[in-house]
Scaffold this active site. Structure first.
Site, short mmCIF file in Angstrom:
data_model
loop_
_atom_site.label_atom_id
_atom_site.label_comp_id
_atom_site.label_asym_id
_atom_site.label_seq_id
_atom_site.Cartn_x
_atom_site.Cartn_y
_atom_site.Cartn_z
N HIS A 66 -1.77 0.43 -1.41
CA HIS A 66 -0.41 -0.11 -1.36
C HIS A 66 0.21 0.14 0.01
CE1 HIS A 66 -0.07 4.00 -2.89
NE2 HIS A 66 1.17 4.04 -2.44
N ASP A 82 -3.14 6.87 -2.54
CA ASP A 82 -2.49 8.19 -2.48
C ASP A 82 -3.53 9.32 -2.56
OD1 ASP A 82 0.14 7.20 -2.33
OD2 ASP A 82 0.21 6.94 -4.51
N HIS A 99 -2.66 2.23 2.22
CA HIS A 99 -3.28 3.50 1.83
C HIS A 99 -3.42 3.57 0.31
CE1 HIS A 99 0.96 4.20 1.03
NE2 HIS A 99 0.64 5.25 0.31
N ARG A 113 9.01 9.07 -7.98
CA ARG A 113 7.60 8.75 -8.30
C ARG A 113 6.98 9.88 -9.08
NH1 ARG A 113 2.55 9.20 -5.89
NH2 ARG A 113 3.12 9.93 -3.82
C1 SIN Z 1 4.35 5.49 -1.47
O1 SIN Z 1 3.44 5.02 -0.81
O2 SIN Z 1 4.20 6.55 -2.08
C2 SIN Z 1 5.70 4.82 -1.55
C3 SIN Z 1 5.63 3.40 -1.99
C4 SIN Z 1 6.97 2.72 -1.89
O3 SIN Z 1 7.96 3.37 -1.53
O4 SIN Z 1 7.04 1.53 -2.17
#
Ligand code: SIN
Length: 290
Positions: A265, A119, A117, A280
């Site tokens: 990612h 974000d 995906h 994050r």
């Molecule tokens: C996410 O997709 O926001 C998390 C990525 C991760 O935990 O590596």
């Protein structure tokens, strides 16, 4: 490998090497990702360092910084050099809307981002990028790697006919899709936005594929069957083409900064019943344009 893919790879691997004076770069692959050393991110960076970081970010799309000791204030200050901060949580009393806790324990039944995906693409203005700071990695050993995929290359490796079909299309991105089979948080108002299927990176002008399995519900100009088949082909290509991908193996206190405009990612949940923890921070983006 097909000529379209070879041409796309060659355009990147034959570009002149960048010179860096204030940091060192060690590419993860020739096509996506680089480890950056020589910077202490808890300190204010100089204009020269920030300039070189910006260039490295646009060239490699995913930057990895090891052994960083960062408070939330350091984390947000670093992100704010790249734009206004993007809220990542719903407003709640006492919580910081700009810092999202990423936490997996033995009690978790789902893990955020455990699928390809980008974000927040159901938003009209998805984030520019995110800085994920993982402080606790699964014991013993590791696991919990994050995979990243280069959406410029995912577009460029297509045949000219497929590119010209995709170039004229738009797709609906729906904020409720990731919540199928689950209950969205109270107060969540799901965004829903139509974006071009192929957009241009706002800083480099390079085209990229802008659909993803988490948020894209359908391509507007096609029948549902055509849309489903075309999106499945594109997602399959992302998942099954290793040269599009790099893999970040986390060590405690690693920060990764990715360009949400041109990479997807995938967080890997391969460490149950162990724990992983981090935070994050995201940066505001702008509306993706063809
Ligand atoms: C996410 O997709 O926001 C998390 C990525 C991760 O935990 O590596």
């Amino acid at each position: 490998m097909e000529q379209f893919a070879l041409d796309a790879i060659e355009r990147i691997t034959t570009r002149p090497p960048e010179a860096h004076h204030t940091l060192s770069l060690d590419p993860l692959t020739p096509l996506i990702g680089a480890e950056v050393s020589g910077l202490d991110l808890s300190k204010e960076l100089t204009d020269d360092q920030l300039g070189e970081l910006r260039r490295a970010f646009l060239a490699h799309h995913v930057l990895v910084f090891r052994d960083q000791e960062l408070s939330d204030a350091d984390h947000k200050r670093l992100a704010s050099h790249f734009g206004e901060l993007h809220p990542v949580t719903l407003p709640a009393e006492g919580s910081d809307p700009y810092v999202l806790e990423i936490s997996t324990t033995k009690d978790s039944r789902a893990v955020a981002g455990n699928g390809w995906h980008a974000d927040g693409t159901a938003d009209a203005e998805p984030s520019l990028g995110s800085m994920l700071y993982i402080t606790h990695t699964p014991e013993p050993g590791s696991g919990g790697d994050t995979l990243f995929a280069n959406m410029h290359l995912a577009y460029e490796m297509l045949s000219p006919h497929m590119k010209s079909l995709l170039d004229g299309l738009t797709a609906v991105h729906d904020g409720l899709l990731p919540w199928q089979g689950a209950t969205p948080p109270e107060g969540y108002v799901a965004p829903r936005t139509e974006h071009p299927v192929v957009v241009r990176h706002p800083d480099t002008g390079r085209k990229l594929l802008f659909v993803n399995g988490a948020y894209t519900s359908h391509i507007v100009q096609l029948s549902r069957a055509e849309s489903g088949a075309l999106l499945a082909m594109l997602y399959d290509q992302i998942a099954r083409t290793p040269f599009l991908n790099c893999r970040v193996r986390w060590t405690p206190n690693t920060l990764v900064f990715w360009d949400n405009r041109c990479v997807q990612h995938h967080a890997t949940w391969d460490y149950y019943p162990h724990s992983r923890y981090g935070r994050r921070v995201a940066i505001n983006g702008q509306r993706p344009l063809a």
